[in-house]
Design a protein around this motif. Sequence first.
Motif, PDB file in Angstrom:
ATOM      1  N   ALA A 136       0.817  -1.212   0.000  1.00 45.03           N
ATOM      2  CA  ALA A 136       0.000   0.000   0.000  1.00 45.03           C
ATOM      3  C   ALA A 136       0.856   1.270   0.000  1.00 45.03           C
ATOM      4  O   ALA A 136       1.858   1.355   0.710  1.00 45.03           O
ATOM      5  N   HIS A 137       0.437   2.249  -0.786  1.00 46.10           N
ATOM      6  CA  HIS A 137       1.078   3.562  -0.806  1.00 46.10           C
ATOM      7  C   HIS A 137       0.166   4.638  -0.222  1.00 46.10           C
ATOM      8  O   HIS A 137       0.590   5.779  -0.031  1.00 46.10           O
ATOM      9  N   SER A 138      -1.074   4.280   0.036  1.00 45.92           N
ATOM     10  CA  SER A 138      -2.007   5.237   0.621  1.00 45.92           C
ATOM     11  C   SER A 138      -3.135   4.470   1.295  1.00 45.92           C
ATOM     12  O   SER A 138      -3.335   3.281   1.032  1.00 45.92           O
ATOM     13  N   MET A 139      -3.850   5.153   2.153  1.00 47.13           N
ATOM     14  CA  MET A 139      -5.027   4.569   2.779  1.00 47.13           C
ATOM     15  C   MET A 139      -5.936   5.691   3.247  1.00 47.13           C
ATOM     16  O   MET A 139      -5.532   6.866   3.318  1.00 47.13           O
ATOM     17  N   THR A 140      -7.164   5.348   3.558  1.00 50.40           N
ATOM     18  CA  THR A 140      -8.124   6.297   4.103  1.00 50.40           C
ATOM     19  C   THR A 140      -8.527   5.820   5.491  1.00 50.40           C
ATOM     20  O   THR A 140      -8.909   4.667   5.665  1.00 50.40           O
ATOM     21  N   VAL A 141      -8.395   6.696   6.478  1.00 51.74           N
ATOM     22  CA  VAL A 141      -8.822   6.401   7.837  1.00 51.74           C
ATOM     23  C   VAL A 141     -10.208   7.011   8.035  1.00 51.74           C
ATOM     24  O   VAL A 141     -10.389   8.214   7.843  1.00 51.74           O
ATOM     25  N   VAL A 142     -11.178   6.172   8.401  1.00 55.82           N
ATOM     26  CA  VAL A 142     -12.564   6.619   8.522  1.00 55.82           C
ATOM     27  C   VAL A 142     -13.029   6.447   9.965  1.00 55.82           C
ATOM     28  O   VAL A 142     -12.936   5.358  10.531  1.00 55.82           O
ATOM     29  N   THR A 143     -13.514   7.539  10.556  1.00 58.37           N
ATOM     30  CA  THR A 143     -14.137   7.507  11.881  1.00 58.37           C
ATOM     31  C   THR A 143     -15.381   8.381  11.831  1.00 58.37           C
ATOM     32  O   THR A 143     -15.700   8.979  10.799  1.00 58.37           O
ATOM     33  N   ALA A 144     -16.072   8.462  12.965  1.00 54.06           N
ATOM     34  CA  ALA A 144     -17.255   9.316  13.037  1.00 54.06           C
ATOM     35  C   ALA A 144     -16.896  10.786  12.840  1.00 54.06           C
ATOM     36  O   ALA A 144     -17.758  11.606  12.517  1.00 54.06           O
ATOM     37  N   HIS A 145     -15.621  11.126  13.021  1.00 50.06           N
ATOM     38  CA  HIS A 145     -15.184  12.512  12.874  1.00 50.06           C
ATOM     39  C   HIS A 145     -14.875  12.882  11.431  1.00 50.06           C
ATOM     40  O   HIS A 145     -14.631  14.049  11.131  1.00 50.06           O
ATOM     41  N   ARG A 197     -13.091  11.601   7.360  1.00 55.74           N
ATOM     42  CA  ARG A 197     -12.161  10.769   6.613  1.00 55.74           C
ATOM     43  C   ARG A 197     -10.827  11.492   6.500  1.00 55.74           C
ATOM     44  O   ARG A 197     -10.786  12.695   6.239  1.00 55.74           O
ATOM     45  N   ALA A 198      -9.747  10.755   6.678  1.00 57.05           N
ATOM     46  CA  ALA A 198      -8.402  11.313   6.550  1.00 57.05           C
ATOM     47  C   ALA A 198      -7.630  10.502   5.524  1.00 57.05           C
ATOM     48  O   ALA A 198      -7.505   9.277   5.667  1.00 57.05           O
ATOM     49  N   ALA A 216      -7.312   3.615  18.787  1.00 56.96           N
ATOM     50  CA  ALA A 216      -7.004   4.213  20.081  1.00 56.96           C
ATOM     51  C   ALA A 216      -6.905   5.726  19.980  1.00 56.96           C
ATOM     52  O   ALA A 216      -7.159   6.442  20.938  1.00 56.96           O
ATOM     53  N   ALA A 217      -6.537   6.221  18.802  1.00 59.58           N
ATOM     54  CA  ALA A 217      -6.419   7.660  18.585  1.00 59.58           C
ATOM     55  C   ALA A 217      -6.458   7.919  17.091  1.00 59.58           C
ATOM     56  O   ALA A 217      -6.196   7.019  16.294  1.00 59.58           O
ATOM     57  N   PRO A 218      -6.794   9.139  16.677  1.00 59.23           N
ATOM     58  CA  PRO A 218      -6.759   9.452  15.236  1.00 59.23           C
ATOM     59  C   PRO A 218      -5.378   9.183  14.662  1.00 59.23           C
ATOM     60  O   PRO A 218      -4.366   9.486  15.295  1.00 59.23           O
ATOM     61  N   TYR A 219      -5.338   8.619  13.478  1.00 53.06           N
ATOM     62  CA  TYR A 219      -4.056   8.276  12.856  1.00 53.06           C
ATOM     63  C   TYR A 219      -3.318   9.546  12.450  1.00 53.06           C
ATOM     64  O   TYR A 219      -3.891  10.471  11.887  1.00 53.06           O
TER      65      TYR A 219
END
Length: 238
Positions: A28-37, A39-40, A98-101
Amino acid sequence: MRSMFHTALAAPVRPSSAERIRSVLASAHSMTVVTAHGRAEVSRLTAADLAGHLHLHPLDTALPRPESVPGALEFTDVAPTPVRERVRARVTVTGRLAAPYCADSADSQCMEFAQAVLETEDGRSTVALEELVAAAADPLATCEAGMLTHLVDDHQELVPLLMRLVRPVPAPGAQRVLPLAVDRYGITLRIEYPRVHRDVRLPFASPLDTADQAGGRIQALLGVARRSSHLGHLMSGW
């Protein structure tokens, strides 16, 4: 058109869903972190970054940590060659963060793993942590892109030769044929027609254990194709 896999010699052996997921994560060269707050988007990711910043642990539903939040990591596997419909797979890892990436953080961050989902043209499958831990990334995962682009850029004449191994013989009218993927079990070609495509898989005689064995396996396939072509030429002269 849904992809169909055929081979001239035997039923193909393919990576398991867990192996596919491990390979996608490794390359992987990229990813998307998704939470209720929100997308990053995390770009310029390397396997070392992922391993160094994110640690997967079993989800302990009995003892949820109050500071953790439900989240998901999304990865997209894109073919390195300019085929039509380049997305080969999507991987979603779900659990609790545990915390935002933060890619720039010096501290590692943990994710309590719930499950991983693999989506391909062939369908959708779910993989548990035990299965994912037991699987290994493909030996070619991190060098596949370079191998396939080298084949397209410098040895395009070999692709029609490999096509001689495809059974049943492809229908006429193909506009283009390009390598789509290569893994320890074989190489996949994509045959593109005006409105649809067909994927054909050519298995190696045996799975490879290290990346440096790939050249020999591909040369073996090319040797079979050349002998097949020579035999066909001799028979046509009878």
